[in-house]
Scaffold this active site. Structure first.
Site, PDB file in Angstrom:
ATOM      1  N   HIS A  73      -5.521  -2.694   5.384  1.00  0.00           N
ATOM      2  CA  HIS A  73      -5.210  -2.051   4.106  1.00  0.00           C
ATOM      3  C   HIS A  73      -5.705  -2.969   2.991  1.00  0.00           C
ATOM      4  O   HIS A  73      -5.083  -3.989   2.688  1.00  0.00           O
ATOM      5  CB  HIS A  73      -3.683  -1.849   4.046  1.00  0.00           C
ATOM      6  CG  HIS A  73      -3.182  -1.233   2.774  1.00  0.00           C
ATOM      7  ND1 HIS A  73      -1.840  -1.191   2.449  1.00  0.00           N
ATOM      8  CD2 HIS A  73      -3.836  -0.627   1.748  1.00  0.00           C
ATOM      9  CE1 HIS A  73      -1.690  -0.585   1.285  1.00  0.00           C
ATOM     10  NE2 HIS A  73      -2.872  -0.242   0.834  1.00  0.00           N
TER      11      HIS A  73
ATOM     12  N   SER B 174       3.675  -4.067   9.681  1.00  0.00           N
ATOM     13  CA  SER B 174       2.917  -4.895   8.739  1.00  0.00           C
ATOM     14  C   SER B 174       3.267  -6.363   8.927  1.00  0.00           C
ATOM     15  O   SER B 174       4.420  -6.768   8.738  1.00  0.00           O
ATOM     16  CB  SER B 174       3.247  -4.497   7.298  1.00  0.00           C
ATOM     17  OG  SER B 174       2.693  -5.479   6.431  1.00  0.00           O
TER      18      SER B 174
ATOM     19  N   MET C 207      -6.011  -3.973  -0.496  1.00  0.00           N
ATOM     20  CA  MET C 207      -5.491  -3.837  -1.866  1.00  0.00           C
ATOM     21  C   MET C 207      -6.292  -4.782  -2.743  1.00  0.00           C
ATOM     22  O   MET C 207      -5.780  -5.786  -3.255  1.00  0.00           O
ATOM     23  CB  MET C 207      -3.987  -4.143  -1.884  1.00  0.00           C
ATOM     24  CG  MET C 207      -3.164  -3.002  -1.300  1.00  0.00           C
ATOM     25  SD  MET C 207      -1.492  -3.514  -0.891  1.00  0.00           S
ATOM     26  CE  MET C 207      -1.787  -4.204   0.733  1.00  0.00           C
TER      27      MET C 207
ATOM     28  N   HIS D 237      -0.756  -3.547  11.096  1.00  0.00           N
ATOM     29  CA  HIS D 237      -1.110  -3.268   9.695  1.00  0.00           C
ATOM     30  C   HIS D 237      -1.317  -4.603   8.977  1.00  0.00           C
ATOM     31  O   HIS D 237      -0.426  -5.457   8.944  1.00  0.00           O
ATOM     32  CB  HIS D 237       0.024  -2.471   9.053  1.00  0.00           C
ATOM     33  CG  HIS D 237      -0.279  -1.971   7.674  1.00  0.00           C
ATOM     34  ND1 HIS D 237      -1.031  -0.835   7.436  1.00  0.00           N
ATOM     35  CD2 HIS D 237       0.076  -2.452   6.457  1.00  0.00           C
ATOM     36  CE1 HIS D 237      -1.125  -0.632   6.123  1.00  0.00           C
ATOM     37  NE2 HIS D 237      -0.465  -1.601   5.501  1.00  0.00           N
TER      38      HIS D 237
ATOM     39  N   MET E 106      -4.434  -8.611   0.000  1.00  0.00           N
ATOM     40  CA  MET E 106      -4.158  -8.510  -1.445  1.00  0.00           C
ATOM     41  C   MET E 106      -4.960  -9.573  -2.193  1.00  0.00           C
ATOM     42  O   MET E 106      -5.059 -10.718  -1.735  1.00  0.00           O
ATOM     43  CB  MET E 106      -2.673  -8.743  -1.716  1.00  0.00           C
ATOM     44  CG  MET E 106      -1.752  -7.776  -0.994  1.00  0.00           C
ATOM     45  SD  MET E 106      -0.050  -7.987  -1.548  1.00  0.00           S
ATOM     46  CE  MET E 106       0.810  -6.879  -0.421  1.00  0.00           C
TER      47      MET E 106
ATOM     48  N   MET F 283       0.958   5.614  -0.442  1.00  0.00           N
ATOM     49  CA  MET F 283       1.899   4.537  -0.765  1.00  0.00           C
ATOM     50  C   MET F 283       3.229   5.156  -1.178  1.00  0.00           C
ATOM     51  O   MET F 283       3.275   6.016  -2.065  1.00  0.00           O
ATOM     52  CB  MET F 283       1.374   3.673  -1.925  1.00  0.00           C
ATOM     53  CG  MET F 283       0.168   2.806  -1.597  1.00  0.00           C
ATOM     54  SD  MET F 283       0.338   1.747  -0.156  1.00  0.00           S
ATOM     55  CE  MET F 283       1.828   0.807  -0.543  1.00  0.00           C
TER      56      MET F 283
ATOM     57  N   ASP G 214      -2.161  -6.360   5.478  1.00  0.00           N
ATOM     58  CA  ASP G 214      -2.159  -6.134   4.033  1.00  0.00           C
ATOM     59  C   ASP G 214      -2.975  -7.205   3.321  1.00  0.00           C
ATOM     60  O   ASP G 214      -2.523  -8.338   3.147  1.00  0.00           O
ATOM     61  CB  ASP G 214      -0.714  -6.156   3.518  1.00  0.00           C
ATOM     62  CG  ASP G 214       0.023  -4.869   3.850  1.00  0.00           C
ATOM     63  OD1 ASP G 214      -0.512  -3.793   3.536  1.00  0.00           O
ATOM     64  OD2 ASP G 214       1.126  -4.949   4.426  1.00  0.00           O
TER      65      ASP G 214
ATOM     66  N   ASP H  28       3.341   4.128   3.675  1.00  0.00           N
ATOM     67  CA  ASP H  28       3.501   2.670   3.614  1.00  0.00           C
ATOM     68  C   ASP H  28       4.462   2.301   2.497  1.00  0.00           C
ATOM     69  O   ASP H  28       4.183   2.548   1.319  1.00  0.00           O
ATOM     70  CB  ASP H  28       2.107   2.062   3.357  1.00  0.00           C
ATOM     71  CG  ASP H  28       2.080   0.555   3.393  1.00  0.00           C
ATOM     72  OD1 ASP H  28       3.131  -0.061   3.623  1.00  0.00           O
ATOM     73  OD2 ASP H  28       0.988  -0.005   3.168  1.00  0.00           O
TER      74      ASP H  28
HETATM   75  C1  DX5 Z   1       2.922  -3.157   0.185  1.00  0.00           C
HETATM   76  C2  DX5 Z   1       2.187  -3.205   1.504  1.00  0.00           C
HETATM   77  C3  DX5 Z   1       3.017  -2.746   2.611  1.00  0.00           C
HETATM   78  C4  DX5 Z   1       4.268  -3.475   2.846  1.00  0.00           C
HETATM   79  C5  DX5 Z   1       5.251  -2.516   3.434  1.00  0.00           C
HETATM   80  O1  DX5 Z   1       2.081  -3.493  -0.818  1.00  0.00           O
HETATM   81  O2  DX5 Z   1       1.060  -2.394   1.484  1.00  0.00           O
HETATM   82  O3  DX5 Z   1       2.280  -2.579   3.817  1.00  0.00           O
HETATM   83  O4  DX5 Z   1       4.132  -4.567   3.683  1.00  0.00           O
HETATM   84  O5  DX5 Z   1       6.358  -3.219   3.561  1.00  0.00           O
HETATM   85  P1  DX5 Z   1       7.823  -2.709   3.713  1.00  0.00           P
HETATM   86  O6  DX5 Z   1       7.855  -1.925   5.006  1.00  0.00           O
HETATM   87  O7  DX5 Z   1       8.487  -4.003   3.793  1.00  0.00           O
HETATM   88  O8  DX5 Z   1       8.181  -1.900   2.532  1.00  0.00           O
HETATM   89 ZN    ZN Z   2       0.090  -1.844   3.493  1.00  0.00          ZN
END
Ligand code: DX5
Ligand code: ZN
Length: 215
Positions: free
Chosen positions: A65, A7, A67, A32, A36, A136, A34, A174
């Site tokens: 991903h 990620s 979110m 990956h 948000m 998750m 993320d 994840d």
């Molecule tokens: C959390 C994200 C993850 C996050 C995972 O909301 O979806 O992808 O980056 O990170 P680590 O591996 O640092 O827990």
């Molecule tokens: Zn993620």
């Protein structure tokens, strides 16, 4: 075959090109991304223009991903930007089946993600439209959180549920995955591993990716 999807949330955003080249050289399978929105999750990261620019610089599959609430509004834009796998949260869309159909209509792989508290039963009637389930193993919104152990039972139950359908569906996990627990995660039936903090805070991120692939 286990795939590693580092990620870039945990990378330095001002040096994202270097991070992408490092991931390629280290043998990462996916990147990956993320996304948000500050509404579905507490943080804001980046959107479709980041995906567009990453696409110019790498052939690695972009594992996006989302979110974000009401993801249908943006699915086509993320597809056009160059995402390869688009994952929506079951909790963030009123019409999960429609969201998955929309992703597939763009020719991209369709993923559905479940927060730690969300039961697997929401998947029962949509698995026919799913390429990947993202479980998750932390509450989404931040990198670097601790792994929630009950995620392992959930992965085992999901693997059995998928096997019963006879379909070829990936399980991605994840949050909080590192060299210490990756074996337990893959033993539980997960075949795509997201790793943010454990890769990017390592002394040598490329070596950490290679280590994770061997475990
Ligand atoms: C959390 C994200 C993850 C996050 C995972 O909301 O979806 O992808 O980056 O990170 P680590 O591996 O640092 O827990
Ligand atoms: Zn993620």
């Amino acid at each position: 075959m286990i795939k590693i999807s580092p990620s870039i949330l945990s990378a330095d955003f001002t040096k994202i090109f270097d991070a992408v080249k490092m991931l390629e050289n280290a043998g990462a399978d996916y990147i990956h991304c993320d996304v948000m929105d500050g509404s579905f999750v507490p943080n804001i990261t980046f959107g479709q223009y980041m995906i567009r620019d990453l696409r110019k610089h790498t052939k690695l599959p972009l594992d996006v991903h989302l979110m974000i609430n009401n993801p249908d509004k943006y699915i086509v834009e993320f597809a056009d930007a160059g995402a390869d796998i688009i994952t929506v949260h079951a909790e963030a869309t009123n019409h999960l089946d429609r969201s998955l159909q929309l992703i597939r209509s763009t020719g991209k792989k369709a993923g559905v993600s479940l927060n730690p508290h969300t039961p697997l039963s929401v998947l029962e009637y949509v698995l026919y439209n799913v390429d990947m389930v993202l479980l998750m193993s932390v509450n989404p919104g931040f990198g670097g959180q601790s792994f929630i152990d009950s995620s392992l039972d959930k992965a085992r139950a999901l693997r059995a549920m998928i096997q019963a359908t006879g379909r070829d569906i990936d399980i991605e996990m994840d949050g909080g995955i590192s060299a210490h627990n990756i074996k337990a995660v893959t033993d539980a039936g997960v075949n795509v591993i997201v790793a943010g903090n454990s890769v990017f805070s390592a002394d040598n991120p490329a070596d950490m990716i290679k280590t994770l692939k061997l475990l």
